[in-house]
Design a protein around this motif. Structure first.
Motif, short mmCIF file in Angstrom:
data_model
loop_
_atom_site.label_atom_id
_atom_site.label_comp_id
_atom_site.label_asym_id
_atom_site.label_seq_id
_atom_site.Cartn_x
_atom_site.Cartn_y
_atom_site.Cartn_z
N LEU A 106 41.13 54.63 -74.56
CA LEU A 106 39.71 54.58 -74.66
C LEU A 106 38.90 53.57 -73.85
O LEU A 106 37.88 53.80 -73.48
CB LEU A 106 39.25 54.51 -76.29
N ALA A 107 39.39 52.42 -73.90
CA ALA A 107 38.66 51.25 -73.33
C ALA A 107 38.67 51.40 -71.75
O ALA A 107 37.51 51.26 -71.13
CB ALA A 107 39.16 50.07 -73.56
N GLN A 108 39.71 51.94 -71.13
CA GLN A 108 39.73 52.05 -69.61
C GLN A 108 38.96 53.26 -69.16
O GLN A 108 38.39 53.15 -68.39
CB GLN A 108 41.30 52.24 -69.42
N THR A 109 39.32 54.60 -69.84
CA THR A 109 38.60 55.48 -69.46
C THR A 109 37.18 55.60 -69.71
O THR A 109 36.20 56.09 -69.01
CB THR A 109 39.36 56.82 -70.11
N GLY A 110 36.89 54.94 -70.92
CA GLY A 110 35.42 54.81 -71.27
C GLY A 110 34.73 53.71 -70.43
O GLY A 110 33.54 54.07 -70.13
N LEU A 111 35.37 52.66 -69.86
CA LEU A 111 34.48 51.95 -69.04
C LEU A 111 34.13 52.77 -67.67
O LEU A 111 33.14 52.37 -67.19
CB LEU A 111 35.58 50.81 -68.47
N HIS A 112 34.95 53.47 -67.39
CA HIS A 112 34.81 54.40 -66.07
C HIS A 112 33.56 55.24 -66.32
O HIS A 112 32.62 55.42 -65.68
CB HIS A 112 35.90 55.18 -65.55
N ARG A 128 27.82 56.61 -65.80
CA ARG A 128 26.56 56.97 -66.58
C ARG A 128 25.64 56.16 -66.33
O ARG A 128 24.35 56.30 -66.03
CB ARG A 128 26.71 56.91 -68.09
N THR A 129 25.82 54.54 -66.24
CA THR A 129 24.89 53.60 -65.88
C THR A 129 24.09 53.84 -64.53
O THR A 129 23.11 53.94 -64.21
CB THR A 129 25.48 52.44 -66.03
N HIS A 182 29.65 49.90 -74.73
CA HIS A 182 30.38 48.91 -73.91
C HIS A 182 29.47 47.80 -73.52
O HIS A 182 29.76 46.94 -72.65
CB HIS A 182 30.65 49.65 -72.46
N GLN A 183 28.04 47.88 -73.71
CA GLN A 183 27.05 47.02 -73.55
C GLN A 183 27.30 45.59 -74.43
O GLN A 183 26.38 44.58 -74.32
CB GLN A 183 25.69 47.43 -73.56
N ARG A 184 28.07 45.99 -75.57
CA ARG A 184 28.27 44.96 -76.46
C ARG A 184 29.54 43.88 -76.10
O ARG A 184 29.84 42.92 -77.17
CB ARG A 184 28.16 45.45 -77.93
N ILE A 225 32.41 55.64 -76.19
CA ILE A 225 31.29 56.18 -75.26
C ILE A 225 30.99 57.44 -75.92
O ILE A 225 29.76 58.02 -75.61
CB ILE A 225 31.89 56.49 -73.81
N HIS A 226 31.93 57.70 -76.86
CA HIS A 226 31.30 59.12 -77.61
C HIS A 226 30.48 58.88 -78.77
O HIS A 226 29.93 59.83 -79.31
CB HIS A 226 32.55 59.82 -78.33
N ARG A 227 29.85 57.86 -78.47
CA ARG A 227 28.82 57.35 -79.38
C ARG A 227 27.51 57.05 -78.66
O ARG A 227 26.50 56.64 -79.28
CB ARG A 227 29.03 56.26 -80.46
N ASP A 228 27.54 57.23 -77.35
CA ASP A 228 26.46 56.54 -76.65
C ASP A 228 25.13 57.55 -76.64
O ASP A 228 25.38 58.76 -77.14
CB ASP A 228 26.88 56.90 -74.95
#
Length: 371
Positions: free
Chosen positions: A186-192, A197-198, A230-232, A256-259
């Motif tokens: 989740l961390a690796q794919t979420g970061l991408h 998105r950013t 991911h901003q935290r 990121i499913h809570r973005d």
């Protein structure tokens, strides 16, 4: 890129149609419920392998029928492309490009860029954060194949982690080590996904503001603010810190499913302070910014579908929208309306060539009013 010809059978309330379109404005007129939006949805289906309005494919089959079929012939980068979509009830849907079936539907996404603007887009403003995440994913997946792959991998990993959370319950500490593999994924794919998105929001916001100023006439300030875990800090740490709470709840509360994408009008949430016309202007500008973004990244214009977009806009905003779609960067456009005379007035002001189609009780016929 534009669609030249469409054939369909049994799609929603549309029994059968054989239609040729021009690379200009294609107008669909008829009463509410006649099938105008269903035709737009068939075009959407050929681009995205799914309906814009119905999540369940079997619900797209015309009542008392066993299958639907949609086939489009496109002018694409100087050559002809044929796309086929079909579904028989109880079977897997088929998608073919030039008679060759796709092994994975994700291979098709992005081939035929398209932007649909519909009254239902107000959900982007009025409903929960999942609507805005779907919007982000839908745009980014059209031109970034790795992004789509990352979202699919993330969702599979999230499902596995949630299953483990539910099965562990209060005994989560005894299996804490099993969460590491899913937390890492989740961390690796979420970061991408977060970084993509950013970048997208940073590039999209000034274009969105430009369209909003034009349609509204200025005087209103709009803003998009992206919120993500991911901003935290590092997501793996956040997941570890929230493990006990997640186990008690039975689902993952970080990732990121809570973005969310906060949409502001003059510094306040537009869903709270915006009038109906202001909300429509807001999502209209957002979708037009999406159109320009995709045009830039693909190097050619997406097909633009405008479903009942001239309702609830005041005359000044409607005139500015007409001026916009008359610009050369908007190539093939489909517009629906209930009033033929009003739509004729609209398309004549654009200066573009146009065709008219009359939709009545699921039947579509070309009309003599063409230019």
């Amino acid at each position: 890129m534009y669609i030249k010809h469409l054939s369909l059978l049994n799609y929603k309330n549309l029994q059968e149609a054989e239609l040729s379109f021009k690379n200009g404005i294609n107008c669909l007129v008829g009463k509410n419920g006649a099938g105008k939006t269903n035709l737009l949805d068939a075009l959407y289906y050929l681009s995205f392998c799914k309906s814009y309005f119905n999540a369940i494919d079997s619900q797209l089959v015309r009542h008392d029928q066993e299958f639907f079929m949609i086939q489009g012939r496109y002018h694409y980068q100087g050559q002809e492309e044929e796309i086929y979509a079909g579904l028989k009830k109880g079977q897997k849907k088929q998608f073919k490009r030039n008679k060759k079936e796709y092994q994975r539907l994700s291979e098709h996404i992005g081939l035929l860029p398209l932007v649909l603007i519909s009254p239902g887009d107000e959900r982007l403003i009025t409903e929960g954060s999942d609507q805005r995440r779907k919007y982000l994913d839908g745009v980014l997946s059209q031109f970034d194949r790795w992004y789509l792959t990352a979202v699919l991998r993330y969702n599979r990993g999230l499902s596995q982690r949630n299953t483990l959370l539910k099965s562990a319950g209060r005994n989560w500490s005894s299996v804490a080590g099993q969460f590491e593999v899913w937390d890492s994924l989740l961390a690796q794919t979420g970061l991408h996904i977060f970084e993509a998105r950013t970048r997208f929001i940073t590039e999209l916001e000034p274009v969105f503001q430009k369209f909003h100023r034009f349609i509204s006439g200025g005087g209103e300030e709009v803003q998009m603010v992206y919120h993500s875990h991911h901003q935290r800090g590092a997501l793996e740490e956040l997941l570890r810190d929230s493990l006990e709470r997640d186990a008690a709840l039975g689902y993952t509360t970080r990732g990121i499913h809570r973005d969310d994408l906060e949409l502001l009008l003059d510094g306040h949430p537009v869903r709270k302070v915006g009038s109906q016309g202001q909300k429509k202007t807001f999502f209209l500008a957002l979708k037009l910014a999406q159109f320009e973004f995709l045009s830039k990244h693909f190097g050619y214009a997406p097909i633009l579908l405008l479903d009942d977009m001239f309702d609830k806009l005041d005359d000044e905003r409607a005139e500015r929208l007409i001026e916009l779609v008359g610009r050369p960067e908007f190539e093939q456009i489909f517009i629906t309306h209930t009033q033929k005379e009003r739509l004729m007035e609209i398309v004549q002001k654009t200066g573009k060539s146009y065709d008219f189609f009359v939709v009545n009780n699921g039947e579509i016929q070309p009309h003599e009013e063409t230019l």
